[in-house]
Design a protein around this motif. Structure first.
Motif, mmCIF file in Angstrom:
data_model
loop_
_atom_site.group_PDB
_atom_site.id
_atom_site.type_symbol
_atom_site.label_atom_id
_atom_site.label_comp_id
_atom_site.label_asym_id
_atom_site.label_seq_id
_atom_site.Cartn_x
_atom_site.Cartn_y
_atom_site.Cartn_z
ATOM 1 N N PHE A 5 0.852 -1.195 0.000
ATOM 2 C CA PHE A 5 0.000 0.000 0.000
ATOM 3 C C PHE A 5 0.875 1.227 0.000
ATOM 4 O O PHE A 5 2.047 1.179 0.381
ATOM 5 C CB PHE A 5 -0.981 0.007 1.185
ATOM 6 N N THR A 49 -11.452 4.985 11.065
ATOM 7 C CA THR A 49 -11.905 4.945 9.684
ATOM 8 C C THR A 49 -13.198 4.146 9.605
ATOM 9 O O THR A 49 -13.572 3.473 10.564
ATOM 10 C CB THR A 49 -10.802 4.337 8.785
ATOM 11 N N LEU A 52 -15.754 1.437 7.199
ATOM 12 C CA LEU A 52 -16.041 0.567 6.060
ATOM 13 C C LEU A 52 -17.550 0.399 6.059
ATOM 14 O O LEU A 52 -18.204 0.549 7.086
ATOM 15 C CB LEU A 52 -15.458 -0.825 6.228
ATOM 16 N N GLU A 91 -18.967 -3.737 1.830
ATOM 17 C CA GLU A 91 -17.624 -3.942 1.260
ATOM 18 C C GLU A 91 -17.109 -5.355 1.506
ATOM 19 O O GLU A 91 -16.415 -5.916 0.671
ATOM 20 C CB GLU A 91 -16.610 -2.970 1.907
ATOM 21 N N ILE A 93 -6.743 -4.212 4.571
ATOM 22 C CA ILE A 93 -7.701 -4.070 3.466
ATOM 23 C C ILE A 93 -6.930 -4.219 2.167
ATOM 24 O O ILE A 93 -6.518 -3.228 1.542
ATOM 25 C CB ILE A 93 -8.440 -2.721 3.551
ATOM 26 N N THR A 117 -7.546 -4.716 -0.758
ATOM 27 C CA THR A 117 -8.073 -4.070 -1.967
ATOM 28 C C THR A 117 -7.860 -2.556 -1.966
ATOM 29 O O THR A 117 -8.149 -1.906 -2.979
ATOM 30 C CB THR A 117 -9.577 -4.389 -2.108
ATOM 31 N N ASP A 118 -7.377 -1.983 -0.872
ATOM 32 C CA ASP A 118 -7.094 -0.535 -0.839
ATOM 33 C C ASP A 118 -5.745 -0.252 -1.492
ATOM 34 O O ASP A 118 -4.774 -0.974 -1.259
ATOM 35 C CB ASP A 118 -7.058 -0.010 0.605
ATOM 36 N N ARG A 119 -5.668 0.825 -2.256
ATOM 37 C CA ARG A 119 -4.399 1.225 -2.859
ATOM 38 C C ARG A 119 -3.501 1.937 -1.843
ATOM 39 O O ARG A 119 -2.289 1.840 -1.894
ATOM 40 C CB ARG A 119 -4.654 2.149 -4.069
ATOM 41 N N CYS A 120 -4.106 2.682 -0.908
ATOM 42 C CA CYS A 120 -3.298 3.435 0.067
ATOM 43 C C CYS A 120 -3.503 2.912 1.480
ATOM 44 O O CYS A 120 -4.397 2.110 1.746
ATOM 45 C CB CYS A 120 -3.558 4.932 -0.053
ATOM 46 N N ARG A 174 -6.389 3.240 5.761
ATOM 47 C CA ARG A 174 -7.367 2.431 6.506
ATOM 48 C C ARG A 174 -6.744 1.207 7.172
ATOM 49 O O ARG A 174 -7.451 0.413 7.800
ATOM 50 C CB ARG A 174 -8.526 2.006 5.594
#
Ligand SMILES: Nc1nc2c(c(=O)[nH]1)N[C@H]1C(S)=C(S)[C@@H](COP(=O)(O)O)O[C@H]1N2
Ligand SMILES: [Mo]
Length: 158
Positions: free
Chosen positions: A48, A99, A101, A105, A135, A137-140, A143
């Motif tokens: 990430f 954060t 969700l 999701e 997570i 699937t998160d790019r950054c 979270r």
């Protein structure tokens, strides 16, 4: 798996435990050892991007968030997709970072994201530090909340 009664927040931080609470039938406090005991452990090798530190690579393992949250029996009828689609999960760290969700999701009928509550990172057990939200699937990285002390479950009616 042990089910603790809800201890005061200073005890949550000391024990590396977190509260699972909100619109649930059975609020519970769980330690990292609890997370290791009751569910299949999944492995995730992730990359990430951090806004300040650049790309980060880690290998996590732990149970699926949706399986752990289900233990507390969220206040939806599990058979009703529209009801499930209204729910939110707010995940807090001991330092105040938090954060959200949506339940959708991680729900297999919606986003089906393989979100984990880590028990181990890069070969190190997280018992003392507390669990970390993963997570893949998160790019950054924002979270990937570490040292989790609370997961709130509920809806936000307009
Ligand atoms: N509790 C907590 N978790 C957090 C943060 C934070 O400030 N507090 N920062 C997030 C951000 S912005 C990133 S990029 C990742 C960094 O993870 P790493 O330092 O383990 O690579 O942690 C995330 N988790
Ligand atoms: Mo970051």
């Amino acid at each position: 798996m042990s089910r603790l009664t809800l201890p005061p927040s200073q005890d949550i931080a000391r024990e590396g435990a977190f509260r699972l609470w909100g619109d649930v039938a059975e609020p519970v406090a769980l330690t990292v050892a609890d997370l290791r005991g009751g569910w299949a452990q999944h492995r995730a090798a992730v990359t990430f991007d951090c806004a300040t530190a650049g790309p980060q690579h880690h290998v996590f393992s732990g149970p699926l968030l949706r399986e752990v949250v289900s233990l507390a029996r969220p206040g939806f009828d599990p058979a009703r997709r529209k009801e499930r689609s209204r729910y939110l999960l707010a995940v807090s760290g001991g330092d105040g970072h938090h954060t959200v969700l949506s339940w959708a999701e991680v729900d297999p009928d919606f986003g089906d994201a393989p979100v984990l509550l880590a028990t181990r990172m890069d070969g190190v057990d997280l018992d003392a530090a507390g669990t970390q939200l993963v997570i893949p699937t998160d790019r950054c990285g924002a979270r990937y909340v570490s040292a989790v002390t609370g997961i709130w479950v509920g809806t936000c009616a307009p």
